[in-house]
Design a protein around this motif. Structure first.
Motif, mmCIF file in Angstrom:
data_model
loop_
_atom_site.group_PDB
_atom_site.id
_atom_site.type_symbol
_atom_site.label_atom_id
_atom_site.label_comp_id
_atom_site.label_asym_id
_atom_site.label_seq_id
_atom_site.Cartn_x
_atom_site.Cartn_y
_atom_site.Cartn_z
ATOM 1 N N MET A 1 0.836 -1.205 0.000
ATOM 2 C CA MET A 1 0.000 0.000 0.000
ATOM 3 C C MET A 1 0.873 1.258 0.000
ATOM 4 S SD MET A 1 -3.051 -1.338 2.510
ATOM 5 C CE MET A 1 -4.237 -0.070 2.089
ATOM 6 N N VAL A 2 0.212 2.386 -0.184
ATOM 7 C CA VAL A 2 0.945 3.643 -0.369
ATOM 8 C C VAL A 2 1.379 4.217 0.984
ATOM 9 C CG1 VAL A 2 0.706 6.025 -1.194
ATOM 10 C CG2 VAL A 2 -0.231 4.130 -2.535
ATOM 11 N N SER A 3 2.624 4.636 1.036
ATOM 12 C CA SER A 3 3.184 5.180 2.277
ATOM 13 C C SER A 3 2.934 6.682 2.383
ATOM 14 C CB SER A 3 4.692 4.925 2.305
ATOM 15 O OG SER A 3 5.286 5.737 3.297
ATOM 16 N N ARG A 4 2.549 7.104 3.577
ATOM 17 C CA ARG A 4 2.352 8.545 3.825
ATOM 18 C C ARG A 4 3.675 9.307 3.801
ATOM 19 N NH1 ARG A 4 -2.002 6.426 6.539
ATOM 20 N NH2 ARG A 4 -3.859 7.729 6.465
ATOM 21 N N MET A 5 4.789 8.591 3.903
ATOM 22 C CA MET A 5 6.095 9.251 4.010
ATOM 23 C C MET A 5 6.665 9.666 2.653
ATOM 24 S SD MET A 5 6.053 9.116 7.115
ATOM 25 C CE MET A 5 7.565 9.981 7.462
ATOM 26 N N TYR A 6 6.071 9.164 1.582
ATOM 27 C CA TYR A 6 6.586 9.477 0.243
ATOM 28 C C TYR A 6 6.411 10.963 -0.069
ATOM 29 C CZ TYR A 6 6.898 9.433 -4.871
ATOM 30 O OH TYR A 6 7.237 9.692 -6.173
ATOM 31 N N ARG A 7 7.388 11.523 -0.760
ATOM 32 C CA ARG A 7 7.268 12.900 -1.235
ATOM 33 C C ARG A 7 7.663 12.946 -2.702
ATOM 34 N NH1 ARG A 7 4.941 12.796 2.659
ATOM 35 N NH2 ARG A 7 4.940 14.156 4.482
ATOM 36 N N LYS A 8 7.122 13.952 -3.383
ATOM 37 C CA LYS A 8 7.401 14.096 -4.813
ATOM 38 C C LYS A 8 8.909 14.050 -5.068
ATOM 39 C CE LYS A 8 6.639 17.042 -8.720
ATOM 40 N NZ LYS A 8 6.419 18.357 -9.224
ATOM 41 N N GLY A 9 9.313 13.285 -6.051
ATOM 42 C CA GLY A 9 10.729 13.213 -6.392
ATOM 43 C C GLY A 9 11.439 12.034 -5.747
ATOM 44 N N ASP A 10 10.832 11.436 -4.698
ATOM 45 C CA ASP A 10 11.443 10.248 -4.090
ATOM 46 C C ASP A 10 11.440 9.104 -5.102
ATOM 47 O OD1 ASP A 10 11.805 11.517 -1.709
ATOM 48 O OD2 ASP A 10 10.141 10.550 -0.660
ATOM 49 N N GLU A 11 12.347 8.143 -4.888
ATOM 50 C CA GLU A 11 12.323 6.985 -5.786
ATOM 51 C C GLU A 11 11.071 6.151 -5.520
ATOM 52 O OE1 GLU A 11 15.497 4.247 -5.024
ATOM 53 O OE2 GLU A 11 15.748 5.014 -3.001
ATOM 54 N N ASP A 12 10.644 5.404 -6.547
ATOM 55 C CA ASP A 12 9.372 4.688 -6.478
ATOM 56 C C ASP A 12 9.262 3.759 -5.271
ATOM 57 O OD1 ASP A 12 8.322 5.904 -8.648
ATOM 58 O OD2 ASP A 12 8.731 4.282 -10.063
#
Ligand code: SF4
Length: 493
Positions: free
Chosen positions: A150-161
């Motif tokens: 599932m999708v992590s809340r910690m991801y930010r634009k530009g992070d690796e997939d």
């Protein structure tokens, strides 16, 4: 032979009639703007999730029989392998897992979901995965682990997939459901492959089902399904006692909740019901002018549009504001829409908004908690601009809620159990509505904007789309003005 897919089984699981219709009467699916975007977003998330398993092999074959043949051959040949989209066919059932890892004699099965980890849908996703695992195990494979990606809340634009995902081990939860699902496969197969549609049983589950008339010859309108938040137990108990239409109900069957009683009386009397006019008049008289009628549109997408945003974190990109300075003054209108959606212009939006609101002493919004939270969100985002941030907070404390004004005093049979502005407006104010707009709801508006930000429209289309977006948002605040006017007229009669 037409196989039974996961979607068909899960529909059957909800209601055998729905499962049968899904398998035997497939219809052309015409997605809305929002559904279309979400489907594409889901496919994109699935592709990105493969980056977690760089050695994986994609089973590209679409035909399920061919794909399952290839899958079984690879699994049989290799000691260890990772497969994307492998197919498994057991009897009439097919499942395509998102990712399967074979290690020795056992398999790990992964299902990719584009929802945030911990979201309220997790229970349904575990059910999906339990079906997939049940079909795989019915073939004699041993499943060691079952996981949701599932999708992590910690991801930010530009992070690796890979940072976009959280892997959640739900092996125990899936194990708890497997035997029940396996026991259902055989009867499901008999019903779903029959040429005869099964008969359904009326219940809470039928509340929003489009087959209500077909199954029972009933209409949702003016039925107990329009009672707000009645809940499954109470609805089923009323059906059990033989009640369906509101006019058949004895008054005491609904208890003494004022809202339910109003809905009941509105349906029974076939006209608008108005309770405690004195109290409403007092509330309306307490509003200080100028009044600002405010509505935001927000965008949210799994891959954030702008720096600093988390997946699905909503960002306001547009507002409409009608202002009435005195009771009988002409209406003024202000609006804002990101000029260049490829850039985050929310600071500009916040500054313009504060300027536009500066004279207002009351703010009205429909379902005002949303607008209040957006102002708080902007205040927090721009806390390095203390004056702006404080102004936004002080405006967030000035709201009155047009939805509650109606909900606590009025019911019209045409509301259909809903207090959304799109239901209220045509019922209360004749001749004013949203007809003819390309954008039909906030969900569509949001994805039109996201598509624009991602450059998915042709240059020649942009001007018309922007006009429609402005018109749609303007209608929302105009609707509030009309509803406020209606309430004032009604309470002064
Ligand atoms: S109306 Fe009820 S019984 Fe009929 S298909 Fe829908 S959910 Fe099933």
């Amino acid at each position: 032979m037409k196989l039974i897919t996961k979607k068909m089984f899960l529909e059957y699981d909800y209601c055998p009639v729905r499962g049968w219709i899904e398998r035997n009467e497939p219809r052309e699916f015409r997605p809305t703007i929002a559904e279309d975007f979400r489907m594409k977003e889901g496919l994109d998330v699935g592709r990105r999730a493969r980056s977690l398993f760089p050695e994986g092999i994609l089973i590209e074959e679409m035909d399920p029989f061919e794909a399952s043949f290839i899958t079984e051959r690879i699994i049989g040949d290799r000691e260890s392998v990772t497969l994307f989209e492998p197919a498994f066919i057991s009897g009439d059932f097919v499942s395509r897992a998102d990712v399967v890892i074979k290690e020795g004699e056992s398999l790990d099965v992964f299902e990719v979901k584009s929802s945030l980890a911990g979201s309220s849908n997790t229970k349904d996703y575990i059910r999906d995965l339990s079906y997939t695992v049940s079909v795989i195990e019915s073939l004699g494979h041993r499943v060691n682990r079952a996981c949701l990606i599932m999708v992590s809340r910690m991801y930010r634009k530009g992070d690796e997939d890979r940072k976009l995902f959280e892997i959640i081990d739900v092996t125990d939860e899936v194990s708890a459901q497997k035997s029940e699902i396996k026991a259902k496969l055989e009867p499901a197969s008999v019903i779903l492959t029959s040429t005869l549609i099964p008969s359904g049983s009326l219940g809470y589950k039928c509340r929003d089902c489009e087959h209500l008339r077909r199954c029972f010859g009933l209409e949702r309108k003016l039925s107990i399904f329009e009672l707000p938040r009645l809940g499954a137990d109470k609805t089923d108990a009323l059906i059990e006692r033989g009640y369906f239409y509101l006019e058949e109900l004895p008054r005491e069957a609904l208890g003494d909740k004022p809202l339910l009683q109003r809905v009941f009386r509105g349906a029974k009397e076939g006209r608008i019901v108005f309770d405690e006019p004195e109290e409403l008049r007092e509330k309306l008289n307490s509003f200080k002018y100028p009044i600002g009628y405010l509505d935001f549109e927000t965008a949210a997408s799994v891959i954030p549009l702008y720096d600093g945003l988390a997946p699905y974190e909503g960002i306001p990109y547009q507002y409409s504001l009608h202002i009435r300075r005195e009771v009988s003054d002409v209406l003024e209108h202000r609006e804002f829409l990101f000029d260049n959606p490829s850039r985050d212009e929310s600071l500009l939006l916040a500054e313009r908004l504060v300027e536009d609101l500066k004279d207002c002493r009351t703010l009205m919004a429909h379902h005002a908690s949303v607008e209040r939270n957006i102002l708080r969100w902007l205040s927090n985002r721009y806390k390095d601009f203390p004056e702006l941030s404080e102004q936004l907070i002080s405006f967030s404390e000035m709201f009155v809620d047009s939805e509650l004004l109606v909900k606590n005093h009025i019911y019209h049979p045409d509301f259909g159990g809903s207090f959304s502005i799109k239901r209220l407006l045509p019922a209360l104010v004749k001749g004013v509505g949203y007809e003819g707009l390309f954008i039909h709801n906030g969900d569509d508006a949001r994805y039109v904007f996201v598509n624009m930000a991602l450059g998915n429209y042709r240059e020649s289309e942009i001007e018309k789309i922007r006009r429609d977006m402005l018109e749609y948002c303007r209608m929302d605040t105009l609707a509030m003005v009309e509803i406020h006017g209606f309430l004032c007229d009604l309470s002064s009669e």
